[in-house]
Design a protein around this motif. Structure first.
Motif, PDB file in Angstrom:
ATOM      1  N   ALA A 281       6.493 -26.179  84.201  1.00  0.00           N
ATOM      2  CA  ALA A 281       6.330 -27.825  84.188  1.00  0.00           C
ATOM      3  C   ALA A 281       6.465 -28.489  82.685  1.00  0.00           C
ATOM      4  CB  ALA A 281       4.842 -27.958  84.492  1.00  0.00           C
ATOM      5  N   ARG A 282       6.876 -29.744  82.588  1.00  0.00           N
ATOM      6  CA  ARG A 282       6.869 -30.447  81.298  1.00  0.00           C
ATOM      7  C   ARG A 282       5.397 -31.086  81.358  1.00  0.00           C
ATOM      8  NH1 ARG A 282      12.161 -32.457  79.779  1.00  0.00           N
ATOM      9  NH2 ARG A 282      11.461 -31.141  77.943  1.00  0.00           N
ATOM     10  N   CYS A 283       4.699 -30.732  80.010  1.00  0.00           N
ATOM     11  CA  CYS A 283       3.479 -31.066  79.787  1.00  0.00           C
ATOM     12  C   CYS A 283       3.073 -31.730  78.306  1.00  0.00           C
ATOM     13  CB  CYS A 283       2.542 -29.897  79.889  1.00  0.00           C
ATOM     14  SG  CYS A 283       2.606 -28.839  81.284  1.00  0.00           S
ATOM     15  N   VAL A 284       2.296 -32.442  78.176  1.00  0.00           N
ATOM     16  CA  VAL A 284       1.540 -32.908  76.905  1.00  0.00           C
ATOM     17  C   VAL A 284       0.198 -32.295  76.794  1.00  0.00           C
ATOM     18  CG1 VAL A 284       0.921 -34.831  75.536  1.00  0.00           C
ATOM     19  CG2 VAL A 284       2.501 -35.363  77.279  1.00  0.00           C
ATOM     20  N   PHE A 285       0.245 -31.778  75.599  1.00  0.00           N
ATOM     21  CA  PHE A 285      -1.092 -30.978  75.378  1.00  0.00           C
ATOM     22  C   PHE A 285      -1.812 -31.813  74.237  1.00  0.00           C
ATOM     23  CE2 PHE A 285       1.249 -27.545  76.836  1.00  0.00           C
ATOM     24  CZ  PHE A 285       0.249 -26.674  77.546  1.00  0.00           C
ATOM     25  N   PRO A 286      -2.736 -32.726  74.738  1.00  0.00           N
ATOM     26  CA  PRO A 286      -3.505 -33.713  73.619  1.00  0.00           C
ATOM     27  C   PRO A 286      -4.330 -32.854  73.157  1.00  0.00           C
ATOM     28  CG  PRO A 286      -3.744 -34.609  76.336  1.00  0.00           C
ATOM     29  CD  PRO A 286      -3.006 -33.240  76.297  1.00  0.00           C
ATOM     30  N   PRO A 287      -4.686 -32.738  71.840  1.00  0.00           N
ATOM     31  CA  PRO A 287      -5.686 -31.964  71.060  1.00  0.00           C
ATOM     32  C   PRO A 287      -7.095 -32.082  71.680  1.00  0.00           C
ATOM     33  CG  PRO A 287      -4.345 -33.568  69.710  1.00  0.00           C
ATOM     34  CD  PRO A 287      -4.005 -33.880  70.924  1.00  0.00           C
ATOM     35  N   GLY A 288      -7.946 -31.107  71.672  1.00  0.00           N
ATOM     36  CA  GLY A 288      -9.188 -31.343  71.931  1.00  0.00           C
ATOM     37  C   GLY A 288      -9.522 -31.019  73.616  1.00  0.00           C
ATOM     38  N   PHE A 289      -8.444 -30.885  74.324  1.00  0.00           N
ATOM     39  CA  PHE A 289      -8.983 -30.430  75.734  1.00  0.00           C
ATOM     40  C   PHE A 289      -8.568 -28.901  76.010  1.00  0.00           C
ATOM     41  CE2 PHE A 289      -7.993 -35.048  75.496  1.00  0.00           C
ATOM     42  CZ  PHE A 289      -8.900 -35.525  76.224  1.00  0.00           C
ATOM     43  N   THR A 290      -9.473 -28.143  76.249  1.00  0.00           N
ATOM     44  CA  THR A 290      -9.519 -26.912  76.662  1.00  0.00           C
ATOM     45  C   THR A 290      -9.883 -26.621  78.098  1.00  0.00           C
ATOM     46  OG1 THR A 290     -11.300 -26.472  75.135  1.00  0.00           O
ATOM     47  CG2 THR A 290      -9.197 -25.997  74.315  1.00  0.00           C
ATOM     48  N   ASN A 291      -9.554 -25.415  78.590  1.00  0.00           N
ATOM     49  CA  ASN A 291     -10.129 -24.914  79.716  1.00  0.00           C
ATOM     50  C   ASN A 291     -11.146 -24.164  79.483  1.00  0.00           C
ATOM     51  OD1 ASN A 291      -9.336 -22.218  79.100  1.00  0.00           O
ATOM     52  ND2 ASN A 291      -7.719 -22.243  80.503  1.00  0.00           N
ATOM     53  N   ARG A 292     -12.009 -23.313  80.487  1.00  0.00           N
ATOM     54  CA  ARG A 292     -13.021 -22.562  80.254  1.00  0.00           C
ATOM     55  C   ARG A 292     -13.034 -21.372  78.965  1.00  0.00           C
ATOM     56  NH1 ARG A 292     -14.868 -21.701  85.955  1.00  0.00           N
ATOM     57  NH2 ARG A 292     -15.025 -23.808  86.236  1.00  0.00           N
ATOM     58  N   ASN A 293     -11.731 -20.768  79.009  1.00  0.00           N
ATOM     59  CA  ASN A 293     -11.457 -19.811  78.215  1.00  0.00           C
ATOM     60  C   ASN A 293     -11.017 -20.417  76.702  1.00  0.00           C
ATOM     61  OD1 ASN A 293     -11.641 -18.269  80.579  1.00  0.00           O
ATOM     62  ND2 ASN A 293      -9.510 -18.371  80.896  1.00  0.00           N
TER      63      ASN A 293
END
Ligand code: ARG
Length: 573
Positions: A281-293
């Motif tokens: 998939a093509r994604c943006v990774f905005p800083p500061g957003f993380t999952n539980r891990n």
């Protein structure tokens, strides 16, 4: 007219500024005086001075004689202000002469407000109530203070489920399907489509092929899709009419409206170097957003199968709203579960430069409506409750309640009042709860004539109108200054002057519960006034006129306040 609190704040601020700029004399209503300014404490701390001393200095330097009877330092360094009666009376008569009842205008913004947004071929449940009702109240208030407001109903009219829905439409037969949808049986239609999809592999294949046809704009497929959209929209309109909200077909800008922009959005994000490939998939990774891990969370703009998702549409919408429509403020009135989606979209749009400085976006989130068991509201049979059924039941119950309270009301009036009361009760119960909180749906409470409810406020309004009817009294000119001799008259006057602050603070927090709390307080204060100060039987003519004027202004503020919440106020009930 100048707002009372604002006038005081401005005067005090000048003195604060003379001591040191940037200090803020925040005024609050107080039990000990009309207003209390507490800014001197913070300022003293900053300057390393003794707070009471500084407060006394400010109180002495502020020339408030024309506005205040007394200005006193109290407690650790508060400044207590007690307004002079003549100032209050002047303010009140200016308010009565003002079309906007003293509510200040704002520097106009271009506000786009995205709300309601149900999904095509899906039932409108009680969950859609909040977004629709809160969004609508905010539209009314934003317009009232002078903003340019554009409503957008971002209906869910696109995406993979439409393959299955169109195939189901074909299986049922167009005519029969239209009939089903037109009576609002959207849940059955959706459920049956889903069941075929889950159980029948051929149907599943057909559905998938249909999605491809839909995406390529195949004419026959578009015609069938259009049937689903048109029938659903017709049904939504019925619900909106019952609910009495501003939304019309002109406000519909569904997800499909952004189809033609999605490829550009992805291309431009790519050009800016913001896209990362992740599991195809093509994604943006905005800083500061993380999952539980603690792993970075992707905002998927293009799925691995090549389709565009919900986020791509929202990014396209932001870009279009700011770039083409010139929005300076975009509000999304959407439930709390979508908080992260919006935060990530806003962050990605900012990274792409589509949200320049000076444009404000906000997720105006809200909690859920629950049954007595604190779970999603269900019928006895365990089905989710349709919004239309809820509205119909409210009107029925209101009719019974009115018949009990006022058996003399003729049937026609009773019928029309029942609509205002029933629907008003549902809306008010929703709006009067802090929007971020969940609440339990409770018929008894929302329809009660006592407490913080629509019927209580509507009744307070109708009762004032009945004073005029009974006394055969004309509504007095706003001209003569009211006489404020009794404490209850002064209390009512001050409560009336709080209208601007209530609207302003509601818009500052996008939380209609503040306006509700104000109106409830005003109605209660009026009751106190009415119990202590005879109106029609006032001792002098002058006093009678003055009290009628206070009563009339109260009725106007109540009616206007309810109107801003989207609730009608009958003249009798
Ligand atoms: N249709 C969506 C839903 O039912 C809500 C859309 C909210 N607005 C938006 N711009 N995403 O969940």
């Amino acid at each position: 007219m100048d707002d009372t609190k604002t006038v005081l704040e401005t005067r005090l601020r000048a003195v604060f500024d003379a001591v040191e700029t940037g200090a803020d004399p925040v005024l609050r209503p107080s039990d000990h005086a009309d207003f209390q300014a507490n800014g001197a404490l913070a300022l003293a701390k900053r300057l390393g001075r003794q707070p009471r001393e500084l407060a006394a200095e400010i109180a002495a330097a502020a020339s408030l004689d024309d506005l205040c009877e007394t200005v006193e330092v109290s407690g650790p360094g508060f400044i207590n202000l007690t307004l002079s009666t003549s100032f209050i009376a002047n303010q009140l008569s200016a308010m009565a002469a003002d079309d906007r009842l003293g509510v200040l205008g704002s520097e106009p913004e271009n506000v786009i407000i995205d709300y309601s947004s149900p999904n095509v071929a899906k039932e409108m449940h009680v969950g859609h109530l909040r977004g629709t009702v809160i969004g609508d109240a905010l539209c009314r208030m934003l317009t009232y203070v002078g903003h340019h407001v554009r409503r957008e109903n971002h209906i869910g009219d696109w995406g993979t489920p439409f393959g299955m829905l169109i195939e189901h439409l074909i299986d049922v037969g167009e005519e029969k399907a239209v009939l089903e949808l037109s009576v609002g049986d959207l849940d059955t239609f959706y459920r049956q489509a889903r069941a075929s999809f889950d159980s029948d592999p051929t149907f599943r294949d057909r559905s998938r092929a249909r999605v491809v046809l839909l995406q390529s704009g195949d004419a026959e497929t578009m015609r069938l899709w259009q049937i689903l959209v048109a029938e659903s929209v017709r049904y939504f309109d019925e619900v909106y009419a019952k609910l009495g909200v501003l939304l019309t077909d002109d406000d519909i800008v569904g997800e499909s409206a952004y189809n033609s922009m999605l490829a550009d959005v992805v291309r431009d994000l790519d050009g800016l170097g913001l896209l990362v490939e992740s599991d195809g998939a093509r994604c943006v990774f905005p800083p500061g957003f993380t999952n539980r891990n603690g792993d970075p969370l992707p905002l998927i703009v293009r799925k691995s199968d090549g389709g565009y998702g919900y986020a791509a549409t929202d990014l396209a919408a932001i870009r279009d709203r700011v770039g083409r429509l010139g929005a300076t403020e975009i509000l999304y009135v959407v439930g709390a579960p979508q908080a992260q989606h919006f935060e990530m979209c806003f962050a990605a749009a900012t990274m792409a430069g589509w949200l320049p400085d000076g444009v404000r976006v906000a997720h105006v989130s809200f909690g859920s409506v629950q049954g007595a068991d604190h779970k999603i509201l269900k019928t006895r049979a365990g089905d989710r409750i349709r919004l239309v059924d809820l509205l119909d039941e409210a009107v029925e119950r209101a009719e019974t309640a009115i018949a009990e309270k006022n058996p003399d009301l003729d049937a026609a009036t009773r019928g029309s009042v029942a609509k205002m009361l029933g629907v008003g009760a549902i809306k008010y119960a929703d709006l009067s709860t802090d929007r971020t909180r969940d609440y339990v749906f409770d018929w008894e409470r929302m329809l009660a004539f006592e407490g913080n409810t629509a019927p209580y406020l509507q009744y307070a309004h109708a009762r004032i109108r009945s004073i005029f009817r009974r006394g055969n009294a004309a509504v007095p000119d706003p001209g003569p200054l009211p006489l404020l001799t009794e404490p209850a008259e002064r209390d009512l006057a001050l409560a009336l002057l709080g209208f601007n602050d209530a609207v302003t603070s509601t818009l500052g927090s996008w939380n209609p519960s503040r306006l509700c709390a104000y109106l409830f307080d005003l109605a209660t204060t009026f009751t106190g006034f009415y119990e202590n100060c005879p109106v029609l039987k006032a001792p002098t003519d002058e006093l009678r006129t003055s009290r009628l004027a206070l009563s009339d202004l109260t009725a106007r503020v109540l009616a206007q306040g309810l109107e801003l919440l989207g609730i009608s106020a009958p003249d009798q009930m």
